[in-house]
Design a protein around this motif. Structure first.
Motif, PDB file in Angstrom:
ATOM      1  N   GLY A   1       0.848  -1.196   0.000  1.00 39.18           N
ATOM      2  CA  GLY A   1       0.000   0.000   0.000  1.00 39.18           C
ATOM      3  C   GLY A   1       0.874   1.232   0.000  1.00 39.18           C
ATOM      4  N   PRO A   2       0.826   2.017  -1.056  1.00 31.90           N
ATOM      5  CA  PRO A   2       1.706   3.177  -1.140  1.00 31.90           C
ATOM      6  C   PRO A   2       1.322   4.255  -0.127  1.00 31.90           C
ATOM      7  N   GLY A   3       2.267   5.141   0.128  1.00 31.63           N
ATOM      8  CA  GLY A   3       1.971   6.266   1.027  1.00 31.63           C
ATOM      9  C   GLY A   3       2.641   6.154   2.365  1.00 31.63           C
ATOM     10  N   ALA A   4       2.729   4.930   2.928  1.00 33.69           N
ATOM     11  CA  ALA A   4       3.334   4.773   4.252  1.00 33.69           C
ATOM     12  C   ALA A   4       3.895   3.363   4.427  1.00 33.69           C
ATOM     13  N   ILE A   5       5.031   3.262   5.126  1.00 35.38           N
ATOM     14  CA  ILE A   5       5.588   1.937   5.461  1.00 35.38           C
ATOM     15  C   ILE A   5       5.842   1.905   6.965  1.00 35.38           C
ATOM     16  N   LEU A   6       5.317   0.860   7.624  1.00 36.20           N
ATOM     17  CA  LEU A   6       5.653   0.626   9.030  1.00 36.20           C
ATOM     18  C   LEU A   6       6.716  -0.473   9.005  1.00 36.20           C
TER      19      LEU A   6
ATOM     20  N   MET B   1      10.929   8.200  12.091  1.00 35.54           N
ATOM     21  CA  MET B   1       9.970   8.597  11.066  1.00 35.54           C
ATOM     22  C   MET B   1      10.587   9.588  10.111  1.00 35.54           C
ATOM     23  N   GLU B   2      10.597   9.244   8.829  1.00 36.86           N
ATOM     24  CA  GLU B   2      11.159  10.124   7.800  1.00 36.86           C
ATOM     25  C   GLU B   2      10.226  10.130   6.603  1.00 36.86           C
ATOM     26  N   THR B   3      10.183  11.276   5.936  1.00 33.38           N
ATOM     27  CA  THR B   3       9.444  11.326   4.673  1.00 33.38           C
ATOM     28  C   THR B   3      10.451  11.081   3.556  1.00 33.38           C
ATOM     29  N   LYS B   4      10.178  10.101   2.718  1.00 39.18           N
ATOM     30  CA  LYS B   4      11.131   9.751   1.651  1.00 39.18           C
ATOM     31  C   LYS B   4      10.472   9.837   0.283  1.00 39.18           C
ATOM     32  N   ASN B   5      11.363   9.855  -0.719  1.00 33.84           N
ATOM     33  CA  ASN B   5      10.918  10.067  -2.077  1.00 33.84           C
ATOM     34  C   ASN B   5      10.887   8.752  -2.865  1.00 33.84           C
ATOM     35  N   TYR B   6       9.766   8.433  -3.493  1.00 41.89           N
ATOM     36  CA  TYR B   6       9.690   7.192  -4.279  1.00 41.89           C
ATOM     37  C   TYR B   6      10.710   7.165  -5.413  1.00 41.89           C
ATOM     38  N   SER B   7      10.878   8.327  -6.058  1.00 46.86           N
ATOM     39  CA  SER B   7      11.760   8.297  -7.239  1.00 46.86           C
ATOM     40  C   SER B   7      13.202   8.020  -6.831  1.00 46.86           C
ATOM     41  N   VAL B   8      13.598   8.456  -5.618  1.00 47.89           N
ATOM     42  CA  VAL B   8      14.945   8.152  -5.139  1.00 47.89           C
ATOM     43  C   VAL B   8      15.048   6.652  -4.825  1.00 47.89           C
ATOM     44  N   LEU B   9      14.023   6.140  -4.145  1.00 44.83           N
ATOM     45  CA  LEU B   9      14.019   4.717  -3.778  1.00 44.83           C
ATOM     46  C   LEU B   9      14.131   3.812  -5.007  1.00 44.83           C
ATOM     47  N   TYR B  10      13.402   4.126  -6.046  1.00 47.19           N
ATOM     48  CA  TYR B  10      13.363   3.243  -7.221  1.00 47.19           C
ATOM     49  C   TYR B  10      14.421   3.557  -8.272  1.00 47.19           C
TER      50      TYR B  10
ATOM     51  N   ARG C   1       9.945  -2.702 -10.046  1.00 48.10           N
ATOM     52  CA  ARG C   1       8.861  -2.861  -9.060  1.00 48.10           C
ATOM     53  C   ARG C   1       8.147  -1.545  -8.752  1.00 48.10           C
ATOM     54  N   LYS C   2       8.534  -0.504  -9.451  1.00 52.39           N
ATOM     55  CA  LYS C   2       7.953   0.812  -9.147  1.00 52.39           C
ATOM     56  C   LYS C   2       6.437   0.799  -9.357  1.00 52.39           C
ATOM     57  N   PRO C   3       5.685   1.124  -8.284  1.00 56.40           N
ATOM     58  CA  PRO C   3       4.225   1.104  -8.452  1.00 56.40           C
ATOM     59  C   PRO C   3       3.758   2.220  -9.388  1.00 56.40           C
ATOM     60  N   GLN C   4       2.787   1.889 -10.205  1.00 55.52           N
ATOM     61  CA  GLN C   4       2.260   2.886 -11.139  1.00 55.52           C
ATOM     62  C   GLN C   4       1.334   3.851 -10.393  1.00 55.52           C
ATOM     63  N   GLY C   5       1.413   5.088 -10.758  1.00 53.83           N
ATOM     64  CA  GLY C   5       0.492   6.088 -10.209  1.00 53.83           C
ATOM     65  C   GLY C   5       0.616   6.310  -8.714  1.00 53.83           C
ATOM     66  N   ALA C   6       1.786   5.948  -8.143  1.00 59.63           N
ATOM     67  CA  ALA C   6       1.962   6.137  -6.694  1.00 59.63           C
ATOM     68  C   ALA C   6       2.258   7.598  -6.397  1.00 59.63           C
ATOM     69  N   PRO C   7       1.975   8.034  -5.160  1.00 60.82           N
ATOM     70  CA  PRO C   7       2.348   9.408  -4.800  1.00 60.82           C
ATOM     71  C   PRO C   7       3.871   9.537  -4.835  1.00 60.82           C
ATOM     72  N   SER C   8       4.374  10.784  -4.848  1.00 53.57           N
ATOM     73  CA  SER C   8       5.824  10.928  -4.996  1.00 53.57           C
ATOM     74  C   SER C   8       6.574  10.714  -3.685  1.00 53.57           C
ATOM     75  N   ILE C   9       5.885  10.830  -2.564  1.00 52.31           N
ATOM     76  CA  ILE C   9       6.569  10.625  -1.276  1.00 52.31           C
ATOM     77  C   ILE C   9       5.851   9.572  -0.416  1.00 52.31           C
ATOM     78  N   PHE C  10       6.589   9.040   0.557  1.00 55.47           N
ATOM     79  CA  PHE C  10       5.965   8.116   1.512  1.00 55.47           C
ATOM     80  C   PHE C  10       6.548   8.342   2.897  1.00 55.47           C
ATOM     81  N   ASN C  11       5.772   7.971   3.917  1.00 58.51           N
ATOM     82  CA  ASN C  11       6.259   8.069   5.304  1.00 58.51           C
ATOM     83  C   ASN C  11       6.909   6.760   5.693  1.00 58.51           C
ATOM     84  N   HIS C  12       8.151   6.844   6.101  1.00 53.33           N
ATOM     85  CA  HIS C  12       8.880   5.642   6.517  1.00 53.33           C
ATOM     86  C   HIS C  12       8.955   5.664   8.039  1.00 53.33           C
ATOM     87  N   THR C  13       8.206   4.762   8.675  1.00 51.83           N
ATOM     88  CA  THR C  13       8.122   4.752  10.139  1.00 51.83           C
ATOM     89  C   THR C  13       8.647   3.418  10.662  1.00 51.83           C
ATOM     90  N   GLY C  14       9.365   3.456  11.783  1.00 49.49           N
ATOM     91  CA  GLY C  14       9.926   2.228  12.332  1.00 49.49           C
ATOM     92  C   GLY C  14       9.087   1.652  13.457  1.00 49.49           C
TER      93      GLY C  14
END
Ligand SMILES: Nc1ccn([C@@H]2O[C@H](COP(=O)(O)OP(=O)(O)OP(=O)(O)O)[C@@H](O)[C@H]2O)c(=O)n1
Ligand SMILES: [Ca+2]
Length: 491
Positions: A255-260, A269-278, A286-299
């Motif tokens: 599910g795009p948008g956030a990772i626990l 907790m950091e906000t990260k960029n999908y385009s950097v990740l992929y 594996r890049k999801p289509q139509g995903a938002p450009s950022i996601f919340n990375h939470t531990g």
């Protein structure tokens, strides 16, 4: 009439003087002829252009021991500021520029007189392998820039190239065993485990492996009169930075948008960029289509769950050989001991887990507690560690243990045969030394002949012979001497 001392006759004086001159001359000749060359060193420079950073190493060895048993040792290393050369794909000139400070340091460290004869090599590893796969003209441009920068220095530039994964693994193995003096002695060898940012290598000699089952994993050497059949494999994308991308990419699938993320501390907790990740061929498909450009990375800091996430980056589903590690790659039965270096060492050293006499189960318990420690507390405990490194040690420790046990099949027992090492006898463990030894033909295929006598032996023998000759000359001239004064005089 006063008696004349026969030793003072002109004949004996001349004989004595000639004798002394002869001895001095012979001994001088012997000393000069066989004297070891005065401590003259030769030098070699290797640049390790890794995916995460570049490092320069200077090696030295005694000139008269060239091609022989002389020990090559690292005298200096320099860490290039900034990232690896592959990160300058869009501004290649900066890749060349980044090397300047370390190269200037090398100019100072290598004696001026030796500059022109000092070979200089640059070897690039997985970062450039990936860039070359992704955009070969960008990788060519980086090499051109690096080449131009290196040629400005007075050393004997021998070229910059990408090492194959096989070379990277095999030269790491040569380095470890050379520094441990295992090759000249024909001793049981040590396997080599290298963990980088973008690839990882495993290399070892196994008695039940002759190289026929998977020839692409086999490297044969003849060194100092011994034959070695080495198993080696390099897993591209299984360096710890790329595995982190793969693990994150997998978690974004749900599910795009956030990772626990169980591999990061609770409270992280950091906000990260999908385009950097992929932005890497290891994950780009594996890049999801139509995903938002950022996601919340939470531990949420859970070692067991993190291990499950990490396990999913390995594929264990098929193996067409008698046995495999992962991803369908052949691996013979493990045979130790092993030396584990580069990121294996950085991470395990940070976590205080380099002592492999600690049972694997206790190592896992310690890591469980470490991962569960809140991020705020971790930051307070390590105020001097860079935050981006600090955030990743739970993940990296978990990856290392999972790679060793699930990936390579180390057991609780064989884990204790691994030594986490940085240096051996003053030189860094890594592929650079083995690479240089190979390119300068410094490891002979056959055992070198040892000289019949050391230098001191020659000098002593010549001195004794000269002395005996002198005594012989004196004795042979005895009949010419005037009569002994003790005989009664007849006047
Ligand atoms: N004190 C340090 C130094 C480095 N690292 C990490 O160790 C990895 C790099 O290991 P290294 O052996 O330097 O990799 P490279 O040679 O750059 O990569 P490769 O061999 O894959 O080309 C990186 O993830 C980096 O973040 C670390 O955790 N702690
Ligand atoms: Ca490396």
């Amino acid at each position: 009439m006063k008696e004349k001392n026969p030793w003072h006759t002109p004949v004996t004086i001349i004989i004595t003087v000639i004798g002394v001159i002869a001895i001095v001359a012979l001994v001088t000749v012997a000393v000069l002829q066989n004297r070891p060359v005065p401590q003259k060193y030769k030098y070699g420079i290797v640049l390790d252009a890794g995916s995460s950073h570049t490092a320069l190493y200077i090696y030295q060895w005694r000139a008269e021991k060239d091609n022989n048993t002389g020990r090559v040792e690292q005298t200096h290393s320099c860490k290039v500021k900034g990232k690896g050369i592959s990160s300058y794909a869009s501004e290649p000139w900066r890749a060349g520029e980044s090397l300047t400070l370390c190269m200037q340091e090398a100019e100072k460290r290598v004696p001026h007189k030796r500059h022109h004869e000092t070979p200089l090599y640059l070897g690039a590893t997985a970062g450039m392998r990936l860039l070359n796969m992704e955009n070969s003209s960008a990788s060519d441009r980086v090499f051109q820039a690096v080449e131009r920068a290196l040629q400005k220095f007075p050393f004997s530039y021998q070229g910059a190239r990408i090492l194959s994964g096989q070379e990277e693994g095999a030269f790491g193995w040569v380095t470890v065993n050379y520094l441990d003096d295992r090759l000249t002695q024909g001793l049981e060898t040590t396997g080599a485990l290298d963990l980088g940012g973008a690839s990882t290598q495993i290399s070892f000699v196994s008695d039940n492996y002759d190289g026929s089952e998977s020839p692409s994993n086999s490297v044969t050497f003849r060194l100092y009169g011994n034959d070695y059949n080495l198993y080696t494999h390099s897993f591209l994308c299984y360096g710890k930075d790329q595995v982190l991308r793969m693990a994150l990419a997998q978690q974004t699938q749900s599910g795009p948008g956030a990772i626990l993320d169980p591999c990061f501390h609770p409270g992280y907790m950091e906000t990260k960029n999908y385009s950097v990740l992929y932005d890497s061929p290891c994950v780009s498909d594996r890049k999801p289509q139509g995903a938002p450009s950022i996601f919340n990375h939470t531990g949420n800091g859970n070692f067991r769950q993190c291990q499950e996430v990490v396990k999913r980056v390995f594929n264990f589903s098929s193996c067409k050989y008698s046995r495999c590690s992962f991803n369908g790659v052949f691996q013979p039965l493990l045979q130790g001991p092993f030396g584990a270096f580069s990121a294996y060492y950085f991470v395990m050293n940070f976590l205080n887990l380099t002592d492999t006499s600690i049972p694997l189960e206790s190592v896992m318990e310690k890591l469980t507690r470490y991962c569960a420690t809140p991020w705020e507390k971790i930051k307070l405990q390590h105020p001097n560690v860079k935050l981006n490194y600090l955030a990743e040690y739970c993940f990296s420790g978990t990856y290392i243990l999972t790679l060793l046990t699930e990936g390579y099949n180390f057991t609780s027992e064989s884990y204790s045969s691994i030594k986490f090492i940085k240096k051996i006898n003053g030189s860094d463990a890594g592929w650079t030394l083995g690479y240089m030894l190979n390119l300068t033909n410094m490891i002979p295929a056959e055992a070198p002949d040892s000289p019949p006598l050391p230098h001191a032996g020659y000098v002593s023998i010549v001195t004794i012979i000269a002395f005996l000759l002198f005594v012989l000359v004196i004795l042979s001239l005895r009949p010419l001497w005037p009569r002994c004064s003790k005989q009664p005089h007849i006047i």
